[in-house]
Design a protein around this motif. Structure first.
Motif, PDB file in Angstrom:
ATOM      1  N   VAL A   8       0.838  -1.198   0.000  1.00  0.00           N
ATOM      2  CA  VAL A   8       0.000   0.000   0.000  1.00  0.00           C
ATOM      3  C   VAL A   8       0.874   1.249   0.000  1.00  0.00           C
ATOM      4  CG1 VAL A   8      -1.643   1.349   1.367  1.00  0.00           C
ATOM      5  CG2 VAL A   8      -1.996  -1.102   1.064  1.00  0.00           C
ATOM      6  N   ARG A   9       1.897   1.269   0.839  1.00  0.00           N
ATOM      7  CA  ARG A   9       2.786   2.431   0.893  1.00  0.00           C
ATOM      8  C   ARG A   9       3.481   2.652  -0.448  1.00  0.00           C
ATOM      9  NH1 ARG A   9       6.155   2.863   6.331  1.00  0.00           N
ATOM     10  NH2 ARG A   9       5.316   4.946   6.514  1.00  0.00           N
ATOM     11  N   ALA A  10       3.904   1.570  -1.088  1.00  0.00           N
ATOM     12  CA  ALA A  10       4.562   1.694  -2.389  1.00  0.00           C
ATOM     13  C   ALA A  10       3.606   2.239  -3.439  1.00  0.00           C
ATOM     14  CB  ALA A  10       5.110   0.343  -2.830  1.00  0.00           C
ATOM     15  N   MET A  11       2.373   1.751  -3.462  1.00  0.00           N
ATOM     16  CA  MET A  11       1.393   2.204  -4.445  1.00  0.00           C
ATOM     17  C   MET A  11       1.011   3.668  -4.219  1.00  0.00           C
ATOM     18  SD  MET A  11       1.098  -0.192  -6.561  1.00  0.00           S
ATOM     19  CE  MET A  11      -0.271   0.410  -7.514  1.00  0.00           C
ATOM     20  N   VAL A  12       0.844   4.050  -2.976  1.00  0.00           N
ATOM     21  CA  VAL A  12       0.511   5.447  -2.673  1.00  0.00           C
ATOM     22  C   VAL A  12       1.689   6.348  -3.039  1.00  0.00           C
ATOM     23  CG1 VAL A  12       0.028   7.069  -0.793  1.00  0.00           C
ATOM     24  CG2 VAL A  12      -1.196   4.892  -0.919  1.00  0.00           C
ATOM     25  N   GLY A  13       2.886   5.908  -2.724  1.00  0.00           N
ATOM     26  CA  GLY A  13       4.070   6.675  -3.093  1.00  0.00           C
ATOM     27  C   GLY A  13       4.181   6.842  -4.594  1.00  0.00           C
ATOM     28  N   TYR A  14       3.898   5.775  -5.329  1.00  0.00           N
ATOM     29  CA  TYR A  14       3.924   5.847  -6.793  1.00  0.00           C
ATOM     30  C   TYR A  14       2.879   6.833  -7.300  1.00  0.00           C
ATOM     31  CZ  TYR A  14       3.107   4.699 -11.644  1.00  0.00           C
ATOM     32  OH  TYR A  14       2.922   4.783 -13.001  1.00  0.00           O
ATOM     33  N   ALA A  15       1.667   6.746  -6.762  1.00  0.00           N
ATOM     34  CA  ALA A  15       0.586   7.630  -7.207  1.00  0.00           C
ATOM     35  C   ALA A  15       0.943   9.093  -6.949  1.00  0.00           C
ATOM     36  CB  ALA A  15      -0.723   7.266  -6.511  1.00  0.00           C
ATOM     37  N   LEU A  16       1.496   9.370  -5.785  1.00  0.00           N
ATOM     38  CA  LEU A  16       1.884  10.741  -5.460  1.00  0.00           C
ATOM     39  C   LEU A  16       3.021  11.226  -6.357  1.00  0.00           C
ATOM     40  CD1 LEU A  16       1.698  10.645  -1.567  1.00  0.00           C
ATOM     41  CD2 LEU A  16       0.096  11.745  -3.143  1.00  0.00           C
ATOM     42  N   ALA A  17       3.992  10.373  -6.601  1.00  0.00           N
ATOM     43  CA  ALA A  17       5.104  10.748  -7.471  1.00  0.00           C
ATOM     44  C   ALA A  17       4.616  10.996  -8.888  1.00  0.00           C
ATOM     45  CB  ALA A  17       6.177   9.658  -7.457  1.00  0.00           C
ATOM     46  N   ARG A  18       3.706  10.151  -9.340  1.00  0.00           N
ATOM     47  CA  ARG A  18       3.143  10.303 -10.696  1.00  0.00           C
ATOM     48  C   ARG A  18       2.377  11.625 -10.808  1.00  0.00           C
ATOM     49  NH1 ARG A  18       3.311   8.468 -15.909  1.00  0.00           N
ATOM     50  NH2 ARG A  18       1.241   8.497 -16.786  1.00  0.00           N
ATOM     51  N   ALA A  19       1.563  11.920  -9.819  1.00  0.00           N
ATOM     52  CA  ALA A  19       0.798  13.171  -9.832  1.00  0.00           C
ATOM     53  C   ALA A  19       1.740  14.373  -9.809  1.00  0.00           C
ATOM     54  CB  ALA A  19      -0.164  13.209  -8.651  1.00  0.00           C
ATOM     55  N   HIS A  20       2.792  14.290  -8.995  1.00  0.00           N
ATOM     56  CA  HIS A  20       3.764  15.386  -8.922  1.00  0.00           C
ATOM     57  C   HIS A  20       4.465  15.583 -10.265  1.00  0.00           C
ATOM     58  CE1 HIS A  20       6.741  18.118  -7.338  1.00  0.00           C
ATOM     59  NE2 HIS A  20       7.692  17.337  -7.814  1.00  0.00           N
ATOM     60  N   THR A  21       4.855  14.496 -10.902  1.00  0.00           N
ATOM     61  CA  THR A  21       5.519  14.570 -12.202  1.00  0.00           C
ATOM     62  C   THR A  21       4.607  15.204 -13.240  1.00  0.00           C
ATOM     63  OG1 THR A  21       6.854  12.626 -11.707  1.00  0.00           O
ATOM     64  CG2 THR A  21       6.628  13.218 -14.019  1.00  0.00           C
ATOM     65  N   GLN A  22       3.361  14.784 -13.261  1.00  0.00           N
ATOM     66  CA  GLN A  22       2.416  15.347 -14.227  1.00  0.00           C
ATOM     67  C   GLN A  22       2.204  16.836 -13.979  1.00  0.00           C
ATOM     68  OE1 GLN A  22       1.219  14.005 -16.938  1.00  0.00           O
ATOM     69  NE2 GLN A  22       2.286  12.105 -16.538  1.00  0.00           N
ATOM     70  N   ARG A  23       2.112  17.201 -12.722  1.00  0.00           N
ATOM     71  CA  ARG A  23       1.916  18.618 -12.384  1.00  0.00           C
ATOM     72  C   ARG A  23       3.135  19.438 -12.798  1.00  0.00           C
ATOM     73  NH1 ARG A  23       2.447  22.297  -7.986  1.00  0.00           N
ATOM     74  NH2 ARG A  23       0.674  23.711  -7.962  1.00  0.00           N
ATOM     75  N   THR A  24       4.319  18.896 -12.568  1.00  0.00           N
ATOM     76  CA  THR A  24       5.549  19.587 -12.945  1.00  0.00           C
ATOM     77  C   THR A  24       5.633  19.750 -14.457  1.00  0.00           C
ATOM     78  OG1 THR A  24       6.673  18.694 -11.004  1.00  0.00           O
ATOM     79  CG2 THR A  24       8.071  19.533 -12.779  1.00  0.00           C
ATOM     80  N   ARG A  25       5.309  18.687 -15.183  1.00  0.00           N
ATOM     81  CA  ARG A  25       5.327  18.761 -16.653  1.00  0.00           C
ATOM     82  C   ARG A  25       4.307  19.775 -17.154  1.00  0.00           C
ATOM     83  NH1 ARG A  25       5.640  12.400 -18.391  1.00  0.00           N
ATOM     84  NH2 ARG A  25       7.797  12.075 -17.784  1.00  0.00           N
ATOM     85  N   ALA A  26       3.135  19.765 -16.563  1.00  0.00           N
ATOM     86  CA  ALA A  26       2.093  20.697 -16.982  1.00  0.00           C
ATOM     87  C   ALA A  26       2.518  22.133 -16.701  1.00  0.00           C
ATOM     88  CB  ALA A  26       0.780  20.378 -16.270  1.00  0.00           C
ATOM     89  N   ALA A  27       3.170  22.368 -15.574  1.00  0.00           N
ATOM     90  CA  ALA A  27       3.617  23.717 -15.227  1.00  0.00           C
ATOM     91  C   ALA A  27       4.728  24.177 -16.158  1.00  0.00           C
ATOM     92  CB  ALA A  27       4.080  23.759 -13.777  1.00  0.00           C
ATOM     93  N   ALA A  28       5.620  23.271 -16.526  1.00  0.00           N
ATOM     94  CA  ALA A  28       6.732  23.636 -17.401  1.00  0.00           C
ATOM     95  C   ALA A  28       6.241  23.945 -18.814  1.00  0.00           C
ATOM     96  CB  ALA A  28       7.758  22.516 -17.442  1.00  0.00           C
TER      97      ALA A  28
END
Length: 77
Positions: A8-28
């Motif tokens: 569960v911790r790994a999946m949540v960490g992945y989801a958060l990292a994925r969301a952060h990456t998408q947000r960073t790409r969208a901002a750039a």
């Protein structure tokens, strides 16, 4: 910490990292997008990621239950 908690911790960490990456790409790449559109995009990705995490957990629990059931059947003969 048991295997389920680690999963569960790994999946949540992945989801958060994925969301952060998408947000960073969208901002750039933001040229004509407004901040509210960026927030909506990040929210959409967070929701999609949460759905995928829930689906992965559900599948994992089903597989574990099947394995536990079969293990019990093998042990009982």
């Amino acid at each position: 910490m048991n295997v389920e908690t680690q999963f569960v911790r790994a999946m949540v960490g992945y989801a958060l990292a994925r969301a952060h990456t998408q947000r960073t790409r969208a901002a750039a790449g933001q040229t004509r997008r407004t901040r509210s559109e960026l927030g909506a995009s990040a929210l959409e990705w967070a929701i999609i990621s949460a759905i995928l995490v829930a689906a992965a957990l559900a599948i994992g629990l089903v597989v574990r239950n099947v394995i536990d059931k079969r293990t019990g059947e093998i042990q009982n003969g």
